[in-house]
Structures are given as structure tokens and as C-alpha cells.
Design an enzyme around this catalytic site. Sequence first.
Site, PDB file in Angstrom:
ATOM      1  N   ASP A  96       7.981   8.050   4.700  1.00  0.00           N
ATOM      2  CA  ASP A  96       7.306   7.566   3.490  1.00  0.00           C
ATOM      3  C   ASP A  96       6.190   8.531   3.118  1.00  0.00           C
ATOM      4  O   ASP A  96       5.259   8.741   3.899  1.00  0.00           O
ATOM      5  CB  ASP A  96       6.738   6.162   3.722  1.00  0.00           C
ATOM      6  CG  ASP A  96       5.976   5.654   2.507  1.00  0.00           C
ATOM      7  OD1 ASP A  96       6.511   5.763   1.393  1.00  0.00           O
ATOM      8  OD2 ASP A  96       4.837   5.165   2.676  1.00  0.00           O
ATOM      9  N   GLY A 103       0.304   9.013  -1.418  1.00  0.00           N
ATOM     10  CA  GLY A 103      -0.731   9.890  -1.942  1.00  0.00           C
ATOM     11  C   GLY A 103      -1.745  10.307  -0.903  1.00  0.00           C
ATOM     12  O   GLY A 103      -2.365  11.362  -1.003  1.00  0.00           O
ATOM     13  N   ASN A 163      -1.272   9.222   2.922  1.00  0.00           N
ATOM     14  CA  ASN A 163      -0.685   9.324   4.252  1.00  0.00           C
ATOM     15  C   ASN A 163       0.796   9.692   4.220  1.00  0.00           C
ATOM     16  O   ASN A 163       1.504   9.422   3.243  1.00  0.00           O
ATOM     17  CB  ASN A 163      -0.849   7.997   4.998  1.00  0.00           C
ATOM     18  CG  ASN A 163      -2.298   7.683   5.292  1.00  0.00           C
ATOM     19  OD1 ASN A 163      -3.044   8.547   5.748  1.00  0.00           O
ATOM     20  ND2 ASN A 163      -2.710   6.457   5.034  1.00  0.00           N
ATOM     21  N   ASP A 171       9.955   5.759  -4.276  1.00  0.00           N
ATOM     22  CA  ASP A 171       9.392   4.735  -3.392  1.00  0.00           C
ATOM     23  C   ASP A 171       9.580   3.320  -3.931  1.00  0.00           C
ATOM     24  O   ASP A 171       9.761   2.369  -3.164  1.00  0.00           O
ATOM     25  CB  ASP A 171       7.911   5.010  -3.106  1.00  0.00           C
ATOM     26  CG  ASP A 171       7.095   5.240  -4.357  1.00  0.00           C
ATOM     27  OD1 ASP A 171       7.638   5.104  -5.470  1.00  0.00           O
ATOM     28  OD2 ASP A 171       5.894   5.563  -4.229  1.00  0.00           O
ATOM     29  N   GLY A 230      -1.786   3.207  -1.130  1.00  0.00           N
ATOM     30  CA  GLY A 230      -3.055   3.168  -0.420  1.00  0.00           C
ATOM     31  C   GLY A 230      -3.708   1.812  -0.520  1.00  0.00           C
ATOM     32  O   GLY A 230      -3.139   0.844  -1.002  1.00  0.00           O
TER      33      GLY A 230
END
Length: 348
Positions: free
Chosen positions: A71, A74, A76, A175, A203
Site C-alpha cells: 500500500d 502519501g 507511509n 487504492d 493518513g
Amino acid sequence: MDPEHILCVLALSASSKIYGDGNAVQRILKFMQSIDLSEPLQKKFCFPPVKECISQDIDHILETQSALAVDLGGTNLRVAIVSMKGKVVKKYVQLNPKTFEERIELILTMCKQAMADAVHLNCRILGVGVSTGGRVNPQDGIVLHSTKLINEWSSVDIRTPLSSALHLPVWVDNDGNCAALAERKFGHGKGMENFVTIITGTGPFPLDRGADCAKFQKSELEFKFNKKALERPYTSKHSWGKTYGEHKRHLEFSHEQYRELQQYAKEVGIFFTASGMDELGKSVVAKTAIPKGTELTLDMLTVKVAEPKGVAPEDIFQLVGKKVTIDIDEDESVTEDAVDNYGKKAKA
């Protein structure tokens, strides 16, 4: 031939019929060494039924069929070993690098580490799924246009370098599509013909999107609709209840849920506001705890979604200079009977 020689011959002659990752020998040795050779084997292990289309080599049967999930967010970069039942066996998290070369290198490093760990976790990795922001061509495994949060990530072929290095099939998709597919297979969409998945951002809260405030609207159904309207049958295929009232309550956040959102917003450092769609959706509340006998000032008060029993927001200035007759907790509605001489002008 003694038992130890039997183990070695079996191990060295075995090979995976699915892919050659070099770990078949370790898998078979691990299993064979766990067998008590003084007992009949059928008392220790019984092969489960396996479909004919699936390989029946020993390491395949004994292990959990799994995949690597990648995955790209932005902030991680996450990799996980996920079983065919949707269980996350082990996960890995690193900060997402800023350049294409560093990002691909880190993905490969994390995937190889996961594959090595999978051997000891009795997981057979059958493929890799990549979830990333932006527009994606899933047929070719290419990111066409990236989000602003992921640098150097447009017109990028992800499938080829990963598949070549890991010797596994690789799937790539947006995603949002991946989230919907996961819900369809394992989550709330399981068994449903039609459903909608809403993606709000990446996030913690909308922080990664550069937002400073999250704004909602609150409605009080008992004020907005009469009793007859709320109790009428609602039999639409899109209904979330037997009556229109049950349907609307299912779609509306409760007061407690708004408080949870407010607390979470406070924890992650973002402003949270909620405007009322009708008069009862908002109220004057205490910004901090106010002891009995305190003279109210404007900085002690605020307007928030609250139980529909407090002073109306437009009357907040009438409270300034008045004393409270009871203790008022933080975020508790300020009611008229809790304020001395409410409705009368305070002395200058």
C-alpha cells in the site's frame, strides 16, 4: 535406511510445483522433523481435501495460501502478508521515499523481507497486490497519473520490476478500487450485489491532504420531520430500516458519534466543526469546565453540535456577564436555567 536418511532423501528430492523460491527443502524438513516416527503417520497427520486444480505437493498443502499486499500512501509505505481469508499475518511500515528509485528499492526490500518471514510463518506467497493513489491502468500495471503527495510516480510501470525481482505475479490498482474489492471479498460488501465504498483521504484524518478543518452538518430528525413522516413504512430496496425514521437515523451520526469525531480531531490536531441543518442541531456549550458562581465571558463559550436543549447560538452574547448557578462540565450544553437572570441584561 534409518529415519534420518529417509528425511534427507525426501527433502532433497522434493520441489515446489507452483514456483521455485528455494524454500521447499526447509518447509519439508520442518514438517518431517515434527513427526514422531515411532507412531503410524496417519495418527499424526491427515491430508485435508484439496481441489484437483490445486497442486498437492506437500509444502502447498501444509501452508497457508497468502499474498503480499503493498500500500503506497502519501506518508507511509506498507507491506503485509495476508492470508486467503483476509487475515493480516504480519505487516511492515516505512516512510514513503520521495524519489522513484528509492521507492522501488524499498518496496523490493520490504517484500523480500516479508517473503523470508513467510517461510517461518508457514505462509505460501502466491502473488503481490499493489494499492496506490492516482489513476492506474490495472491491465498493464502502470500508474498513469499520481496524486500530488507521491512524487515521481506518474507513467510508472510497477508490475515489471516487482514481478522480475520477486518471481511472482503482480496486480496493481487504484487504492479506492482496492478498498472496494477488499470490502466486497472480506468486509461489509460480502454477499451483497451492489454497494458503495467512499474514500475520504490518506493518513490520520484529512491532514495528509493539507486540510486544516473538517466540517459536518447535523440534523435533528424529530424537529425536521413530524411523527407521521418518521413512522411511515419505507420499503425501498435502498432502505436501512422498516420506517423512514429508522432509515434516516441509520444515516445520521448520533450525538455520541459526533463527540468521538470531535475528540479524534483534537488528538490529531485539526479543527472540527458541525453546522446545524436545523435549529436543534447546534447549541452553546462550555469550552472548559465552568464552576458554580462563575461570571461568564465569551472565551468560556463556544457553539458546537450538542444535545438540543441549550441556549441557541444567536443568543450567546446574552450570556456574557451572567453567573452560572450550577457546575457546567466541558462540552456540556449551557441551558437557560443554569444561568442567573438569563434574558436580563447584565450590569455594565
